[in-house]
Write a protein that holds these residues in place. Structure first.
Motif, PDB file in Angstrom:
ATOM      1  N   LEU A 119       0.826  -1.211   0.000  1.00 26.42           N
ATOM      2  CA  LEU A 119       0.000   0.000   0.000  1.00 26.42           C
ATOM      3  C   LEU A 119       0.856   1.255   0.000  1.00 26.42           C
ATOM      4  CD1 LEU A 119      -2.707  -1.048   2.613  1.00 26.42           C
ATOM      5  CD2 LEU A 119      -2.958  -0.940   0.123  1.00 26.42           C
ATOM      6  N   THR A 120       2.151   1.114   0.279  1.00 22.57           N
ATOM      7  CA  THR A 120       3.056   2.268   0.324  1.00 22.57           C
ATOM      8  C   THR A 120       3.210   2.875  -1.066  1.00 22.57           C
ATOM      9  OG1 THR A 120       4.293   1.250   2.140  1.00 22.57           O
ATOM     10  CG2 THR A 120       5.357   3.055   0.958  1.00 22.57           C
ATOM     11  N   ASN A 121       2.882   4.154  -1.191  1.00 26.64           N
ATOM     12  CA  ASN A 121       2.946   4.905  -2.456  1.00 26.64           C
ATOM     13  C   ASN A 121       1.990   4.383  -3.525  1.00 26.64           C
ATOM     14  OD1 ASN A 121       5.021   6.669  -1.539  1.00 26.64           O
ATOM     15  ND2 ASN A 121       6.564   5.111  -2.000  1.00 26.64           N
ATOM     16  N   ALA A 122       1.049   3.515  -3.146  1.00 25.26           N
ATOM     17  CA  ALA A 122       0.063   3.030  -4.120  1.00 25.26           C
ATOM     18  C   ALA A 122      -0.804   4.193  -4.589  1.00 25.26           C
ATOM     19  CB  ALA A 122      -0.801   1.946  -3.507  1.00 25.26           C
ATOM     20  N   PRO A 123      -1.284   4.155  -5.823  1.00 24.95           N
ATOM     21  CA  PRO A 123      -2.134   5.238  -6.307  1.00 24.95           C
ATOM     22  C   PRO A 123      -3.488   5.260  -5.599  1.00 24.95           C
ATOM     23  CG  PRO A 123      -2.030   3.457  -7.913  1.00 24.95           C
ATOM     24  CD  PRO A 123      -1.042   3.131  -6.849  1.00 24.95           C
ATOM     25  N   THR A 124      -4.189   6.353  -5.749  1.00 23.00           N
ATOM     26  CA  THR A 124      -5.528   6.492  -5.185  1.00 23.00           C
ATOM     27  C   THR A 124      -6.425   5.369  -5.685  1.00 23.00           C
ATOM     28  OG1 THR A 124      -5.260   8.885  -5.185  1.00 23.00           O
ATOM     29  CG2 THR A 124      -7.507   8.050  -4.996  1.00 23.00           C
ATOM     30  N   GLY A 125      -7.276   4.845  -4.796  1.00 24.30           N
ATOM     31  CA  GLY A 125      -8.198   3.801  -5.197  1.00 24.30           C
ATOM     32  C   GLY A 125      -9.080   4.240  -6.346  1.00 24.30           C
ATOM     33  N   ARG A 126      -9.415   3.303  -7.214  1.00 19.45           N
ATOM     34  CA  ARG A 126     -10.181   3.624  -8.431  1.00 19.45           C
ATOM     35  C   ARG A 126     -10.772   2.365  -9.046  1.00 19.45           C
ATOM     36  NH1 ARG A 126      -5.417   6.398 -11.306  1.00 19.45           N
ATOM     37  NH2 ARG A 126      -4.979   6.886  -9.135  1.00 19.45           N
ATOM     38  N   ALA A 127     -11.691   2.566  -9.950  1.00 20.38           N
ATOM     39  CA  ALA A 127     -12.266   1.468 -10.729  1.00 20.38           C
ATOM     40  C   ALA A 127     -12.350   1.913 -12.184  1.00 20.38           C
ATOM     41  CB  ALA A 127     -13.652   1.099 -10.212  1.00 20.38           C
ATOM     42  N   LYS A 128     -12.566   0.954 -13.072  1.00 19.41           N
ATOM     43  CA  LYS A 128     -12.693   1.227 -14.513  1.00 19.41           C
ATOM     44  C   LYS A 128     -11.462   1.936 -15.048  1.00 19.41           C
ATOM     45  CE  LYS A 128     -17.705   1.176 -14.161  1.00 19.41           C
ATOM     46  NZ  LYS A 128     -18.996   1.845 -14.371  1.00 19.41           N
ATOM     47  N   HIS A 129     -10.301   1.576 -14.480  1.00 16.11           N
ATOM     48  CA  HIS A 129      -9.012   2.075 -14.916  1.00 16.11           C
ATOM     49  C   HIS A 129      -8.394   1.053 -15.873  1.00 16.11           C
ATOM     50  CE1 HIS A 129      -8.666  -0.493 -11.393  1.00 16.11           C
ATOM     51  NE2 HIS A 129      -7.434  -0.802 -11.765  1.00 16.11           N
ATOM     52  N   THR A 130      -7.135   1.245 -16.230  1.00 18.60           N
ATOM     53  CA  THR A 130      -6.417   0.272 -17.049  1.00 18.60           C
ATOM     54  C   THR A 130      -5.102  -0.092 -16.380  1.00 18.60           C
ATOM     55  OG1 THR A 130      -5.490   2.092 -18.366  1.00 18.60           O
ATOM     56  CG2 THR A 130      -7.411   0.932 -19.279  1.00 18.60           C
ATOM     57  N   ALA A 131      -4.577  -1.253 -16.742  1.00 18.59           N
ATOM     58  CA  ALA A 131      -3.271  -1.696 -16.275  1.00 18.59           C
ATOM     59  C   ALA A 131      -2.624  -2.508 -17.389  1.00 18.59           C
ATOM     60  CB  ALA A 131      -3.395  -2.534 -15.007  1.00 18.59           C
ATOM     61  N   VAL A 132      -1.354  -2.235 -17.688  1.00 19.88           N
ATOM     62  CA  VAL A 132      -0.629  -2.985 -18.708  1.00 19.88           C
ATOM     63  C   VAL A 132       0.685  -3.479 -18.123  1.00 19.88           C
ATOM     64  CG1 VAL A 132      -1.651  -1.627 -20.583  1.00 19.88           C
ATOM     65  CG2 VAL A 132       0.594  -0.999 -19.683  1.00 19.88           C
ATOM     66  N   TRP A 133       1.206  -4.556 -18.711  1.00 15.77           N
ATOM     67  CA  TRP A 133       2.455  -5.171 -18.269  1.00 15.77           C
ATOM     68  C   TRP A 133       3.540  -4.913 -19.304  1.00 15.77           C
ATOM     69  CZ3 TRP A 133       4.896  -6.735 -14.234  1.00 15.77           C
ATOM     70  CH2 TRP A 133       5.966  -7.635 -14.324  1.00 15.77           C
ATOM     71  N   SER A 134       4.684  -4.404 -18.859  1.00 14.05           N
ATOM     72  CA  SER A 134       5.771  -4.038 -19.763  1.00 14.05           C
ATOM     73  C   SER A 134       6.816  -5.133 -19.897  1.00 14.05           C
ATOM     74  CB  SER A 134       6.460  -2.780 -19.251  1.00 14.05           C
ATOM     75  OG  SER A 134       7.213  -3.064 -18.082  1.00 14.05           O
ATOM     76  N   GLY A 135       6.732  -6.171 -19.065  1.00 13.58           N
ATOM     77  CA  GLY A 135       7.774  -7.173 -18.980  1.00 13.58           C
ATOM     78  C   GLY A 135       8.503  -7.080 -17.660  1.00 13.58           C
ATOM     79  N   SER A 136       8.356  -5.937 -16.962  1.00 14.08           N
ATOM     80  CA  SER A 136       8.987  -5.780 -15.653  1.00 14.08           C
ATOM     81  C   SER A 136       8.126  -5.016 -14.659  1.00 14.08           C
ATOM     82  CB  SER A 136      10.346  -5.078 -15.793  1.00 14.08           C
ATOM     83  OG  SER A 136      10.191  -3.795 -16.381  1.00 14.08           O
ATOM     84  N   VAL A 137       7.260  -4.124 -15.150  1.00 17.51           N
ATOM     85  CA  VAL A 137       6.396  -3.366 -14.243  1.00 17.51           C
ATOM     86  C   VAL A 137       4.969  -3.326 -14.786  1.00 17.51           C
ATOM     87  CG1 VAL A 137       8.257  -1.884 -13.383  1.00 17.51           C
ATOM     88  CG2 VAL A 137       6.887  -1.131 -15.332  1.00 17.51           C
ATOM     89  N   MET A 138       4.022  -3.174 -13.864  1.00 21.23           N
ATOM     90  CA  MET A 138       2.622  -2.936 -14.204  1.00 21.23           C
ATOM     91  C   MET A 138       2.365  -1.443 -14.109  1.00 21.23           C
ATOM     92  SD  MET A 138      -0.846  -4.257 -12.215  1.00 21.23           S
ATOM     93  CE  MET A 138      -0.535  -3.343 -10.674  1.00 21.23           C
ATOM     94  N   THR A 139       1.807  -0.865 -15.164  1.00 18.79           N
ATOM     95  CA  THR A 139       1.471   0.559 -15.143  1.00 18.79           C
ATOM     96  C   THR A 139      -0.035   0.718 -15.076  1.00 18.79           C
ATOM     97  OG1 THR A 139       3.434   1.124 -16.457  1.00 18.79           O
ATOM     98  CG2 THR A 139       1.700   2.782 -16.300  1.00 18.79           C
TER      99      THR A 139
END
Length: 359
Positions: A119-139
């Motif tokens: 939870l440390t430095n995690a972004p503000t809670g949200r829904a209907k967002h997007t997430a992609v995988w780069s091979g090393s990090v999730m954005t």
């Protein structure tokens, strides 16, 4: 619904999935492919009832296995989930109509075990967002907050270190939710969605998680503003199709070339009926669109276009089977890596035993 099927684009035939031990009927859930199994998790049965359960489907055996609930995230819907090469990462979503946690968890299907995300430095809670995988990090980017507003923020999560780092807002696209985001080999491309106040965006951005920088996507010849559309990456272009524009549903789209920052219109000849909330996948040669609304639209269609140029100089063009013509290390015959990406274009992102994830 508690049913499903898999589709063979060569024979154009459907095969039903077993319903024995299948997860309970749901919607607003997620599903990821691990290289061996489809993992379904979360969702809701009605607007006020969210789920914290899931299942793993093995298409070769046509069997379901229930996922452990021990250490699983709080039940939720409208979250994101992606596959890293070893684990599924679930994050965000809604747990009640106005509760949006900034929590998540990583699921290891080999051990059937959950591990919470920091939870440390995690972004503000949200829904209907997007997430992609780069091979090393999730954005993670965009989404809708507990006040119903669109967000313009995001963050990068490293599952190996269990750490978060904020994404820059300098040059970011307008705030948006129900947009799309894809990984284009070396950058994330965000496009469309609903902004503030309830506008339908025809804008987007290209984000490099290494340099933490944004570049805008051109609006010249871009599709009309929309949300709940689909976007797929072909290896050289992003194809946007369908969606809802605030009044009519649409059956139009566009092909976006991130290297040239240009759009081309997709043909409407033989296109399926206008719809939103549908699905779309890229097979390596065609895009398959299926389902969606309005009127519980259940039909689909395939879309193809030729790409004969070798854009990344690896000796393979998209027509020759290059599944990512923006990255020279990805092509048919390349060495597969445990990074959650399909490096040799065989249609399978390598399944990595625990501890072997190369990031």
């Amino acid at each position: 619904l508690k049913s499903g099927g898999w589709f063979d684009p060569v024979t154009a035939l459907w095969t039903p999935l077993s319903t024995v031990n299948a997860p309970a009927a749901r919607y607003a859930h997620t599903a990821v492919w691990s290289g061996r199994e489809m993992i379904v998790w979360g969702g809701k049965t009605d607007p006020l009832t969210v789920l914290g359960t899931g299942g793993r489907y093995n298409p070769l055996a046509n069997t379901w296995t229930v996922t452990s609930s021990v250490g699983a995230p709080q039940p939720r819907a409208d979250h994101t989930a992606l596959w890293t090469g070893r684990e599924m990462v679930v994050w965000g979503g809604s747990v009640l109509p106005l509760a949006y946690p900034s929590s998540g968890a990583r699921y290891d299907p080999v051990r059937d075990r959950w591990t919470p995300t920091s939870l440390t430095n995690a972004p503000t809670g949200r829904a209907k967002h997007t997430a992609v995988w780069s091979g090393s990090v999730m954005t993670v980017w965009g989404g809708r907050d507990s006040n119903g507003g669109a967000l313009q923020t995001g963050a990068r999560y490293n599952p190996s270190l269990d750490t978060w780092a904020p994404a820059s807002m300098a040059g970011a696209p307008p705030a948006s939710y129900q947009h799309t985001a894809i990984w284009a080999g070396n950058r994330m491309i965000v496009w469309g969605g609903i902004g503030n106040p309830s506008t339908y965006n025809m804008t987007g951005g290209r984000y490099d998680p290494v340099s933490d920088s944004w570049q805008p996507t051109s609006t010249s010849n871009a599709p009309s503003g929309r949300a709940n559309h689909t976007a797929v990456w072909t290896g050289s272009v992003m194809i946007v199709w369908g969606g809802y524009a605030g009044g009519p549903y649409v059956n139009t789209g566009g092909r976006y070339n991130p290297g040239a920052d240009t759009w081309s219109v997709t043909s409407t000849l033989g296109a399926p009926g206008a719809r939103s909330h549908h699905t779309a996948v890229w097979t390596g040669s065609t895009m398959i669109v299926w389902g969606g609304t309005p009127f519980d639209e259940s039909g689909g269609a395939t879309y193809a276009f030729g790409q004969g140029a070798d854009n990344d100089g690896d000796g393979w063009s998209e027509c020759q089977g290059d599944c990512n013509d923006a990255v020279a290390s990805i092509h048919p015959g390349a060495q597969e890596k445990c990074d959650g990406l399909d490096n040799n274009c065989d249609g399978v992102a390598e399944f990595c035993p625990s501890g072997d994830l190369a990031i």
